[in-house]
Design a protein around this motif. Structure first.
Motif, PDB file in Angstrom:
ATOM      1  N   LEU A  36       0.756  -0.922  -0.001  1.00 48.19           N
ATOM      2  CA  LEU A  36      -0.266   0.224  -0.056  1.00 48.19           C
ATOM      3  C   LEU A  36       0.610   1.653   0.521  1.00 48.19           C
ATOM      4  CD1 LEU A  36      -2.341   1.235  -0.101  1.00 48.19           C
ATOM      5  CD2 LEU A  36      -3.029   0.663   2.767  1.00 48.19           C
ATOM      6  N   PRO A  37       1.944   1.624   1.011  1.00 48.03           N
ATOM      7  CA  PRO A  37       2.652   2.613   0.595  1.00 48.03           C
ATOM      8  C   PRO A  37       2.928   3.055  -0.478  1.00 48.03           C
ATOM      9  CG  PRO A  37       3.268   1.466   2.557  1.00 48.03           C
ATOM     10  CD  PRO A  37       2.466   0.540   1.989  1.00 48.03           C
ATOM     11  N   ARG A  38       4.219   1.768  -0.920  1.00 46.79           N
ATOM     12  CA  ARG A  38       4.742   1.860  -2.189  1.00 46.79           C
ATOM     13  C   ARG A  38       3.375   2.241  -3.388  1.00 46.79           C
ATOM     14  NH1 ARG A  38       8.337  -2.818  -1.359  1.00 46.79           N
ATOM     15  NH2 ARG A  38       9.766  -2.717  -0.237  1.00 46.79           N
ATOM     16  N   LEU A  39       2.064   1.401  -3.610  1.00 46.60           N
ATOM     17  CA  LEU A  39       1.602   2.388  -4.456  1.00 46.60           C
ATOM     18  C   LEU A  39       0.986   4.053  -4.622  1.00 46.60           C
ATOM     19  CD1 LEU A  39      -1.152   2.133  -6.800  1.00 46.60           C
ATOM     20  CD2 LEU A  39      -2.749   0.728  -5.103  1.00 46.60           C
ATOM     21  N   LEU A  40       0.603   4.198  -2.935  1.00 49.98           N
ATOM     22  CA  LEU A  40       0.020   5.592  -2.473  1.00 49.98           C
ATOM     23  C   LEU A  40       1.547   6.471  -2.722  1.00 49.98           C
ATOM     24  CD1 LEU A  40      -1.944   5.061  -0.312  1.00 49.98           C
ATOM     25  CD2 LEU A  40      -2.548   5.056  -1.811  1.00 49.98           C
ATOM     26  N   ARG A  41       3.391   6.332  -2.635  1.00 47.11           N
ATOM     27  CA  ARG A  41       3.450   7.223  -2.869  1.00 47.11           C
ATOM     28  C   ARG A  41       3.599   8.084  -3.651  1.00 47.11           C
ATOM     29  NH1 ARG A  41       8.763   6.813  -4.777  1.00 47.11           N
ATOM     30  NH2 ARG A  41      10.861   7.330  -3.502  1.00 47.11           N
ATOM     31  N   ASP A  42       3.415   7.745  -4.579  1.00 40.37           N
ATOM     32  CA  ASP A  42       3.547   9.056  -6.200  1.00 40.37           C
ATOM     33  C   ASP A  42       2.165   9.382  -6.523  1.00 40.37           C
ATOM     34  OD1 ASP A  42       6.388   8.969  -6.541  1.00 40.37           O
ATOM     35  OD2 ASP A  42       6.414   7.106  -7.277  1.00 40.37           O
ATOM     36  N   GLY A  43       1.330   9.391  -5.974  1.00 39.40           N
ATOM     37  CA  GLY A  43      -0.193   9.747  -5.938  1.00 39.40           C
ATOM     38  C   GLY A  43      -0.221   9.787  -7.911  1.00 39.40           C
ATOM     39  N   TRP A  44      -0.504   8.747  -8.048  1.00 35.93           N
ATOM     40  CA  TRP A  44      -0.161   8.813  -9.566  1.00 35.93           C
ATOM     41  C   TRP A  44      -1.330   9.426 -10.403  1.00 35.93           C
ATOM     42  CZ3 TRP A  44       3.557   8.891 -12.279  1.00 35.93           C
ATOM     43  CH2 TRP A  44       5.081   7.884 -11.790  1.00 35.93           C
ATOM     44  N   PHE A  45      -3.238   9.298  -9.553  1.00 36.81           N
ATOM     45  CA  PHE A  45      -4.103   9.567  -9.508  1.00 36.81           C
ATOM     46  C   PHE A  45      -4.481  10.598  -9.267  1.00 36.81           C
ATOM     47  CE2 PHE A  45      -3.257   4.732  -9.751  1.00 36.81           C
ATOM     48  CZ  PHE A  45      -3.374   4.217 -10.670  1.00 36.81           C
ATOM     49  N   ASP A  46      -3.385  11.441  -8.536  1.00 41.72           N
ATOM     50  CA  ASP A  46      -4.476  13.068  -7.603  1.00 41.72           C
ATOM     51  C   ASP A  46      -5.041  14.349  -8.711  1.00 41.72           C
ATOM     52  OD1 ASP A  46      -3.312  11.581  -5.720  1.00 41.72           O
ATOM     53  OD2 ASP A  46      -1.923  13.046  -4.638  1.00 41.72           O
ATOM     54  N   VAL A  47      -5.967  14.069  -8.704  1.00 42.27           N
ATOM     55  CA  VAL A  47      -6.224  15.007  -9.779  1.00 42.27           C
ATOM     56  C   VAL A  47      -7.134  16.471  -8.405  1.00 42.27           C
ATOM     57  CG1 VAL A  47      -7.466  13.590 -11.084  1.00 42.27           C
ATOM     58  CG2 VAL A  47      -8.446  14.024  -8.976  1.00 42.27           C
ATOM     59  N   ARG A  48      -7.154  17.578  -8.985  1.00 39.82           N
ATOM     60  CA  ARG A  48      -7.410  18.583  -8.265  1.00 39.82           C
ATOM     61  C   ARG A  48      -8.508  18.671  -7.652  1.00 39.82           C
ATOM     62  NH1 ARG A  48      -5.939  24.864  -9.110  1.00 39.82           N
ATOM     63  NH2 ARG A  48      -7.300  25.826  -7.965  1.00 39.82           N
ATOM     64  N   GLU A  49      -9.535  18.594  -8.502  1.00 36.49           N
ATOM     65  CA  GLU A  49     -10.856  17.700  -7.548  1.00 36.49           C
ATOM     66  C   GLU A  49     -11.900  16.734  -8.158  1.00 36.49           C
ATOM     67  OE1 GLU A  49     -15.193  20.231  -6.549  1.00 36.49           O
ATOM     68  OE2 GLU A  49     -13.473  21.386  -8.041  1.00 36.49           O
ATOM     69  N   ALA A  50     -12.174  15.532  -7.549  1.00 34.79           N
ATOM     70  CA  ALA A  50     -13.143  14.635  -7.938  1.00 34.79           C
ATOM     71  C   ALA A  50     -14.086  15.474  -8.680  1.00 34.79           C
ATOM     72  CB  ALA A  50     -12.671  13.428  -7.505  1.00 34.79           C
ATOM     73  N   THR A  51     -14.520  14.793  -9.445  1.00 35.85           N
ATOM     74  CA  THR A  51     -15.650  15.115 -10.104  1.00 35.85           C
ATOM     75  C   THR A  51     -16.749  14.017 -10.335  1.00 35.85           C
ATOM     76  OG1 THR A  51     -15.610  14.747 -12.094  1.00 35.85           O
ATOM     77  CG2 THR A  51     -15.389  17.440 -11.368  1.00 35.85           C
ATOM     78  N   ALA A  52     -18.313  14.005 -10.249  1.00 33.34           N
ATOM     79  CA  ALA A  52     -19.402  13.412 -10.419  1.00 33.34           C
ATOM     80  C   ALA A  52     -18.889  12.757 -12.031  1.00 33.34           C
ATOM     81  CB  ALA A  52     -20.258  13.616 -10.690  1.00 33.34           C
ATOM     82  N   GLU A  53     -18.280  13.411 -13.173  1.00 38.16           N
ATOM     83  CA  GLU A  53     -18.058  12.508 -14.183  1.00 38.16           C
ATOM     84  C   GLU A  53     -16.552  11.365 -13.467  1.00 38.16           C
ATOM     85  OE1 GLU A  53     -19.005  12.310 -17.001  1.00 38.16           O
ATOM     86  OE2 GLU A  53     -20.629  13.939 -16.503  1.00 38.16           O
ATOM     87  N   ASP A  54     -15.673  11.994 -12.853  1.00 40.30           N
ATOM     88  CA  ASP A  54     -14.795  11.386 -12.562  1.00 40.30           C
ATOM     89  C   ASP A  54     -15.480   9.865 -11.724  1.00 40.30           C
ATOM     90  OD1 ASP A  54     -13.121  12.501 -13.259  1.00 40.30           O
ATOM     91  OD2 ASP A  54     -12.730  13.685 -11.192  1.00 40.30           O
ATOM     92  N   ARG A  55     -16.806   9.262 -10.904  1.00 43.74           N
ATOM     93  CA  ARG A  55     -16.648   8.364 -10.232  1.00 43.74           C
ATOM     94  C   ARG A  55     -17.822   8.154 -11.218  1.00 43.74           C
ATOM     95  NH1 ARG A  55     -16.654  13.170  -6.485  1.00 43.74           N
ATOM     96  NH2 ARG A  55     -18.588  13.658  -6.815  1.00 43.74           N
ATOM     97  N   ALA A  56     -18.461   8.066 -11.739  1.00 45.34           N
ATOM     98  CA  ALA A  56     -18.617   7.496 -12.799  1.00 45.34           C
ATOM     99  C   ALA A  56     -18.246   6.590 -13.852  1.00 45.34           C
ATOM    100  CB  ALA A  56     -20.444   7.929 -13.100  1.00 45.34           C
TER     101      ALA A  56
END
Length: 633
Positions: A405-425
């Motif tokens: 888990l820490p190795r996957l999260l280390r680089d924040g590959w999927f970080d976005v400024r703001e997650a939208t409803a379109e993202d979740r869908a």
């Protein structure tokens, strides 16, 4: 130190580091913290203008650094973090403790530098330097209130002054060296409460001022990163340690990546010894480690985190060397698996090389391989993917599942400024897209397929709730993007409110369901309404080749003619990723202007509106521009 620093040192000694800058991203792909620190010191010596002269296609980002203390250690760390994402840092460093002047004066050198990102780095001394001696919690409360009010005003000024830029603030770590000066334990507890309340107010500044983001430093400190070096603090006024600034730079690098459209979209995971312990083909479904013992619980925890990430719009795929039947059995029947088959947009279980499977996965999702993150415990598989598909981000896992888990999260590959409803869908819509692909196989011609698909397009003026998604399209869409102009939410809002601009949102649906807000067109009226310019046209890769862009252009041309325009003009600026739309405008009746190519290789086209463009027969179009309420574009 390994090959990372060896390679960079060799280039530096040969005077070739600027000339070979595109290779730096690959060299840093496997760098650890110590190697990144050394790489940053070497790369920070480069002249960004020289790199751009040699490699004009490099994406450069102007970043201003300001704050309260000495921040010299931040520049090399930030240089390395941007380089590992394929970016070039153009730094602007303000004078010591000048952040108030720089951010409050619209005529300051900071604003003149036109940064895309402004890092205002704060530390606890910004409060304690202003306390009397002796001091108590009430004194801290007074200074904290003044500082949060000041930062709120600076955020407001920044939002009104630096169009399109992002201001980054941070929470203030509370150090034992300060709390321990209160021998009264009740007073010490009150100080802790006041400090956390102030940090909560800081974190909410971003909610009130969209151009501002606030990084929370507390998680870094909680995981053991040294916040302060007492000697550097005392002798150099460096109130935050190099280690903490390196962690800060990593988060800033994730933000820079998102601002330049480099956020990843797909997490492709191995199965054996990645999502569960053991080898399914050898141990059978009943013999794999998942739940139960301590290792099984570690794999289950990892699955929980993967599912959490996927729930926010990341596309999850499994890519495993296994037979498909036992994999399907585990995902359907194993009592301790968190991830089930519907959580994946694709489960690929076969014996082909993984780089081939990943390439096929990207093709099936209509994405580039640079949208993929691949996590695997096998050094061989990771090496083959790095060699065959260097654009794929590879996460190094090993035989210790507690570290997955820490190795996957280390680089924040999927970080976005703001997650939208379109993202979740998005995951559900990509699964529908794969079903469309299966549906296509039933037809002998594309025309027959499109006729049965029942494509419906809705073209509306952008509403406030559409702004985050439209901004995200400009930041993340690389293939169907005419000009690749990146816009922050405030810039999109400004265009929706400007009388000479019209921002259109494209929604689509078909027999398989709603696709959501899949595109945007940015229009501008010129020459008193005689010309309508297409500043940009963007469309999600999920909905290519269905006539949606054709229908939208037909309606835009009709609207231009109906509102008195004599021509519609648009341009195309080539990038490494948007060749898909090179001939979009000429395909629909636009003619090239002379000279055909302009600045940055851009080509410009015009349509004289003498010949209407008919929308495709298989598309049902519902357009607000056809309503009686018309506005000039």
């Amino acid at each position: 130190m390994g090959t990372t620093t060896d390679g960079l040192r060799a280039l530096h000694r040969a005077g070739r580091l600027a000339a070979e800058y595109p290779a730096v991203q690959r060299l840093l792909a496997e760098a650890d913290d110590a190697e990144l620190a050394l790489a940053g010191n070497l790369l920070a010596r480069l002249d960004p203008d020289e790199v751009l002269r040699l490699h004009p296609g490099t994406t450069a980002l102007t970043v201003a650094v300001t704050g309260h203390g000495t921040l010299a250690a931040l520049r090399p760390a930030l240089t390395a973090e941007l380089a590992r994402h394929g970016l070039l840092l153009r730094p602007y460093l303000t004078d010591f403790d000048s952040y108030v002047f720089e951010l409050s004066d619209p005529a300051s050198a900071l604003y003149a530098a036109r940064p895309a990102l402004v890092l205002c780095v704060l530390d606890p001394a910004v409060v304690f330097d202003e306390l009397p001696v002796p001091w108590g919690p009430e004194d801290v409360e007074r200074v904290l209130a003044a500082k949060t009010d000041l930062l709120t005003r600076l955020a407001a000024r920044f939002g009104a002054t630096a169009a399109g830029a992002t201001l980054v603030l941070n929470t203030l770590p509370l150090l034992h060296r300060y709390t321990a000066q209160l021998v009264d334990l009740r007073a010490r507890a009150r100080l802790g409460a006041l400090w956390r309340e102030a940090n909560a107010r800081l974190l909410r500044i971003g909610e009130e001022h969209p151009a501002t983001l606030v990084l929370d430093l507390e998680p870094l400190a909680n995981e053991g990163v040294q916040v302060q070096d007492p000697r550097l603090d005392a002798y150099a006024k460096a109130h935050l340690s190099p280690a903490l600034l390196a962690g800060y730079a990593r988060q800033a690098g994730h933000l820079a990546r998102a601002l330049t459209g480099r956020t990843r979209k797909v997490l492709a995971v191995d199965l054996d010894n990645t999502l569960w312990g053991g080898v399914l083909g050898d141990d059978g479904p009943e013999g794999i480690e998942l739940g139960g013992g301590y290792r099984g619980e570690a794999f289950r925890t990892f699955q929980q985190a993967v599912r959490q990430i996927a729930s926010q719009g990341v596309l999850l795929a499994a890519v495993s060397k296994n037979d498909p039947e036992p994999v399907a059995q585990v995902l359907a029947e194993h009592p301790d698996t968190v991830l089930r088959e519907p959580d994946f947009v694709r489960v690929i279980a076969n014996w082909r090389p993984k780089d081939e499977n990943l390439s096929a996965l990207a093709d099936s999702l209509n994405l580039g391989v640079d949208s993929l993150v691949f996590a695997d415990d096998s050094p061989f598989e990771r090496g083959s993917v790095r060699a065959g598909l260097p654009a794929v981000a590879v996460v190094d896992l090993d035989g210790e599942p507690a570290l997955h888990l820490p190795r996957l999260l280390r680089d924040g590959w999927f970080d976005v400024r703001e997650a939208t409803a379109e993202d979740r869908a998005r995951p559900a819509r990509y699964r529908e897209e794969l079903a469309r692909g299966d549906f296509l196989q039933q037809f002998s011609s594309l025309d027959d397929y499109l006729a049965e698909l029942d494509v419906r397009v809705r073209l509306t003026r952008a509403r406030p709730q559409d702004v985050p998604r439209i901004s995200q399209l400009t930041l993340r869409t690389n293939q169907f993007n005419l000009t690749t102009e990146r816009l922050q939410p405030a810039e999109v809002t400004a265009r929706t409110e400007h009388p000479d601009h019209l921002v259109l949102a494209l929604h689509s649906a078909d027999r398989f369901g709603e696709n959501g807000l899949v595109g945007a067109v940015l229009l501008r009226s010129e020459d008193g309404g005689a010309r309508l310019s297409i500043d940009n046209f963007l469309l999600s890769c999920r909905v290519f080749s269905r006539g949606i862009e054709h229908a939208a252009l037909a309606e835009i041309l009709r609207h231009a003619a109906a509102t008195g325009a004599r021509e519609v003009r648009g341009g195309y600026r080539p990038t490494a990723r948007n060749a898909t739309v090179r001939d979009l405008l000429p395909r629909y009746g636009f003619t090239a202007e002379q000279p055909a190519a302009g600045e940055d290789g851009a080509s410009f086209y015009r349509h004289d509106l003498t010949t209407p463009l008919e929308p495709p027969a298989w598309v049902t179009l519902d357009s607000e521009l056809s309503s009686p309420e018309r506005t000039s574009a």
